[in-house]
Design a protein around this motif. Structure first.
Motif, PDB file in Angstrom:
ATOM      1  N   ARG A  11       0.843  -1.195   0.000  1.00 17.46           N
ATOM      2  CA  ARG A  11       0.000   0.000   0.000  1.00 17.46           C
ATOM      3  C   ARG A  11       0.879   1.246   0.000  1.00 17.46           C
ATOM      4  O   ARG A  11       0.635   2.202  -0.723  1.00 17.46           O
TER       5      ARG A  11
ATOM      6  N   PRO B 135       3.452   0.759  -3.866  1.00 14.80           N
ATOM      7  CA  PRO B 135       2.840  -0.195  -4.799  1.00 14.80           C
ATOM      8  C   PRO B 135       3.750  -0.688  -5.922  1.00 14.80           C
ATOM      9  O   PRO B 135       3.505  -1.731  -6.493  1.00 14.80           O
TER      10      PRO B 135
ATOM     11  N   TYR C  30      -3.829  -2.767  -7.900  1.00 14.29           N
ATOM     12  CA  TYR C  30      -2.561  -2.084  -7.678  1.00 14.29           C
ATOM     13  C   TYR C  30      -2.496  -0.776  -8.467  1.00 14.29           C
ATOM     14  O   TYR C  30      -1.448  -0.197  -8.625  1.00 14.29           O
TER      15      TYR C  30
END
Length: 158
Positions: free
Chosen positions: A17, A20, A54
Motif C-alpha cells: 500500500r 505499490p 494495484y
C-alpha cells in the motif's frame, strides 16, 4: 470470527500500500521471508479478493472535479438493472451501493462545480428507472477513504 489475514499478510499489504511499485524480491527482503512466500501470500490474498488492485489512486479534484456529492436514488420497482446501466455510463459516478431504507442506491458523484452536479443529476433523473434523488455535497473530508487501520486490526495477533 477469526481474521482472514495474519501478521505477515498485514505487513505485506501495508508495504505494498505504501510502495505499490515495490518488487517481490525487495518486499521479501524487507519482510525477512523468501520471495516464494511473498508471491504465494500475495496470490492467495488476490484469489480471496482481499487485495483488489494495484492501480494508482487518482484525485478527482486534481482532474478538474472538485465537487464531491453523495446522491441517494430511489429506483422504480423492478428497474434496478436499467438504473445501474445509466449510472455505469456516467463517468462522474464513481461508485454506487445498494442500500436499505427509503432509498435504493447511494452514489458517490464528482462534478466540476455545483451547476455541473445539477446537470448530472438531471441527466440521471431523465431516465424513468430513476424516480427521485437526494443530494448531499461534501464540505470536507476529515478522514479520507482508508483501510490501513482495518488491515492492522485484522492482522493483529489475538
Amino acid at each position: 470470527m477469526t481474521s482472514c489475514i495474519d501478521d505477515l499478510d498485514h505487513r505485506l499489504i501495508s508495504l505494498l500500500r505504501d510502495e505499490p511499485r515495490l518488487g517481490l524480491m525487495e518486499a521479501s527482503r524487507r519482510l525477512g521471508v523468501a520471495r516464494g512466500t511473498v508471491q504465494a501470500r500475495l496470490a492467495k490474498l488476490e484469489e480471496r479478493g482481499v487485495v483488489r488492485g494495484y492501480g494508482p489512486e487518482v484525485d478527482p479534484g486534481r482532474l478538474g472535479y472538485p465537487v464531491l456529492a453523495f446522491v441517494f436514488l430511489q429506483i422504480a420497482q423492478g428497474r434496478l438493472k436499467e438504473a445501474v446501466s445509466v449510472l455505469d455510463s456516467t463517468p462522474e459516478v464513481l461508485e454506487a451501493t445498494a442500500t436499505s431504507g427509503p432509498s435504493d442506491l447511494l452514489c458517490r458523484i464528482v462534478a466540476q462545480d455545483t451547476e455541473h452536479l445539477q446537470e448530472i443529476v438531471n441527466r440521471l433523473l431523465s431516465n424513468n428507472a430513476i424516480r427521485r434523488s437526494t443530494s448531499y455535497i461534501a464540505l470536507s473530508q476529515p478522514i479520507r477513504y482508508r483501510t490501513a487501520p482495518l488491515v492492522a486490526a485484522a492482522g493483529a495477533p489475538t
